[in-house]
Design an enzyme around this catalytic site. Structure first.
Site, PDB file in Angstrom:
ATOM      1  CB  SER A 135       1.555   0.464  -0.814  1.00 26.01           C
ATOM      2  OG  SER A 135       1.660   1.793  -0.376  1.00 26.01           O
ATOM      3  CE  LYS A 161      -0.226   3.222  -2.799  1.00 23.77           C
ATOM      4  NZ  LYS A 161      -1.661   3.266  -2.454  1.00 23.77           N
ATOM      5  CG  LEU A 162       7.811   4.966  -5.170  1.00 22.12           C
ATOM      6  CD1 LEU A 162       8.913   5.867  -5.721  1.00 22.12           C
ATOM      7  CD2 LEU A 162       8.402   3.779  -4.431  1.00 22.12           C
ATOM      8  CE  LYS A 163       0.815   4.790   1.230  1.00 26.60           C
ATOM      9  NZ  LYS A 163      -0.608   5.221   1.156  1.00 26.60           N
ATOM     10  CG  ASP A 189      -1.173   7.257  -1.800  1.00 27.12           C
ATOM     11  OD1 ASP A 189      -1.797   8.333  -1.853  1.00 27.12           O
ATOM     12  OD2 ASP A 189      -1.522   6.303  -1.083  1.00 27.12           O
ATOM     13  CG  ASN A 191      -1.819   8.640   1.912  1.00 22.90           C
ATOM     14  OD1 ASN A 191      -0.750   8.033   1.864  1.00 22.90           O
ATOM     15  ND2 ASN A 191      -2.977   8.032   1.724  1.00 22.90           N
ATOM     16  CD  GLU A 214      -3.695   6.255  -4.021  1.00 20.43           C
ATOM     17  OE1 GLU A 214      -4.562   5.808  -3.254  1.00 20.43           O
ATOM     18  OE2 GLU A 214      -2.647   5.627  -4.312  1.00 20.43           O
ATOM     19  CG  ASP A 239      -7.407   6.666  -1.449  1.00 16.86           C
ATOM     20  OD1 ASP A 239      -8.506   6.251  -1.032  1.00 16.86           O
ATOM     21  OD2 ASP A 239      -6.334   6.312  -0.936  1.00 16.86           O
ATOM     22  CE  LYS A 263      -6.893   2.966   0.063  1.00 10.66           C
ATOM     23  NZ  LYS A 263      -6.212   4.002   0.876  1.00 10.66           N
ATOM     24  N   GLY A 291      -5.750  -0.739  -0.743  1.00  5.53           N
ATOM     25  CA  GLY A 291      -5.607  -1.609   0.413  1.00  5.53           C
ATOM     26  C   GLY A 291      -5.444  -0.814   1.692  1.00  5.53           C
TER      27      GLY A 291
END
Length: 368
Positions: A135, A161-163, A189, A191, A214, A239, A263, A291
């Protein structure tokens, strides 16, 4: 098993580099480690709360308090203890899944050691190593991002994975694709950083062949995710929204996701994580293991979980040196893009006393 007591250990683990997401930037990972002591064995569980209630409503000081005041006393009242007894004993206390997961994992570790079983063996692992993804946090610039991705690919990571967040989404994805090509397994992702009003912007990611987006919307907006899934071609992965096997089944039935990130801390432990795996497998929905910047203890359990057959996508099961120069256990090392599943009893790995002591801020013993 008979419970003797529980130790709560507060630790501060410096990160090798700041890790920025849409909700926070971390330079140090504050960790609560739960150690269960029985008459014959001990077991460890890592609480994945953060210092502040930004990723979820749980936070580390609150987790310590609920463990001290409610969860540990509830277990101490049991005449006999095994992993299946933990969730029913704690069910009266609403929420606090991360704290419950840490306690259940510690009990599970001790129980597995007493039966000479490995975590992977008990969960039903079908692989002896798992593919590792990494990540990548939000960066200050595109060149910095490209340098970071280049480094991870050179190390052998099999998925990036790119935030992302509003203002940092299409441009970084485009830059990574242009620099490294279409063969790199790539996902993003958010969030929960977007709303359904951003659907057109998120659809601009479709041409880049991402594995998934995500958790783009708020964790409670299941209907919004279902509508977004109709407006974009990139698969939607949930998620934060998935907190149980029931919520996974509901989200799948509503068409809110076609991939699930599991998770264990977020869902209350590895028993519930395995149930979610089974629900998704029954519905043909691939899963992968998320993670939370775990130490080697939490990483060992996650790697064992990721060896189950439904985990068909690389997870955030990166090597120890992705986050920490020195782990509290022997480090997990990337080999040919994979991490080995521990084979020893329980988690298959234990803290190194000197390294554990170095990052410990405080300990607290709660006797039966």
């Amino acid at each position: 098993m008979k419970l003797v007591g529980v130790e709560l250990r507060r630790m501060a683990m410096p990160l090798v580099a700041p890790f920025r997401t849409s909700f926070a930037t971390m330079t140090t990972r504050e960790i609560l480690l739960v150690r269960v002591e029985t008459e014959d064995h001990e077991g460890y569980g890592e609480c994945v709360t953060m210092a502040d209630p930004l990723y979820s409503s749980e936070y580390t000081a609150g987790a310590a308090d609920v463990l001290r005041s409610y969860l540990v006393p509830a277990l101490a009242a049991l005449p006999d203890l095994d992993p299946w007894a933990v969730a029913p004993a704690l069910a009266a206390f609403k929420g606090h899944r991360m704290a419950k997961a840490a306690l259940e994992t510690a009990v599970l570790d001790a129980w597995l050691r007493s039966h000479d079983l490995s975590m992977g063996q008990w969960l039903g692992a079908t692989a002896d190593r798992v593919p590792a993804g990494v990540s990548v946090g939000i960066m200050d610039s595109i060149p910095a991002l490209l340098d970071a991705v280049d480094g991870y690919l050179s190390e052998g990571y099999l998925r990036i994975k790119l935030k992302i967040e509003p203002g940092w989404d299409v441009a970084p994805v485009r830059a990574v694709r242009e620099r490294f090509g279409d063969d790199v397994l790539l996902q993003v992702d958010a969030n929960t950083a977007y709303t359904l009003a951003d659907a057109a912007q998120l659809a601009r990611l479709d041409p880049y062949g991402l594995l998934l987006i995500e958790q783009p919307l708020d964790e409670e907006d299941i209907r919004g995710h279902a509508e977004l899934a109709r407006q974009v071609r990139t698969p939607i992965c949930l998620d934060e929204s998935i907190v149980s096997a029931r919520s996974a089944a509901d989200a799948i039935a509503m068409g809110a996701c076609s991939v699930v990130n599991i998770k264990p801390g977020r869902v209350g432990g590895y028993l519930e994580a395995r149930r979610i795996h089974d629900v998704c497998a029954a519905n043909g929905v691939p899963v992968w293991c998320g993670g939370m910047l775990e130490t080697g203890l939490g990483r060992a359990a996650n790697v064992a979980l990721a060896a189950l057959p439904g985990f068909t996508l690389p997870g955030d099961t990166s090597a120890s040196d992705r986050y920490y120069r020195t782990d509290i256990t022997e480090p997990f090392v990337l080999r040919d893009g994979h991490l080995d599943v521990p084979r020893g009893p329980g988690l298959g790995i234990s803290p190194v006393p000197g390294q554990l002591a170095e990052v410990t801020a405080s300990t607290e013993w709660i006797g039966r």
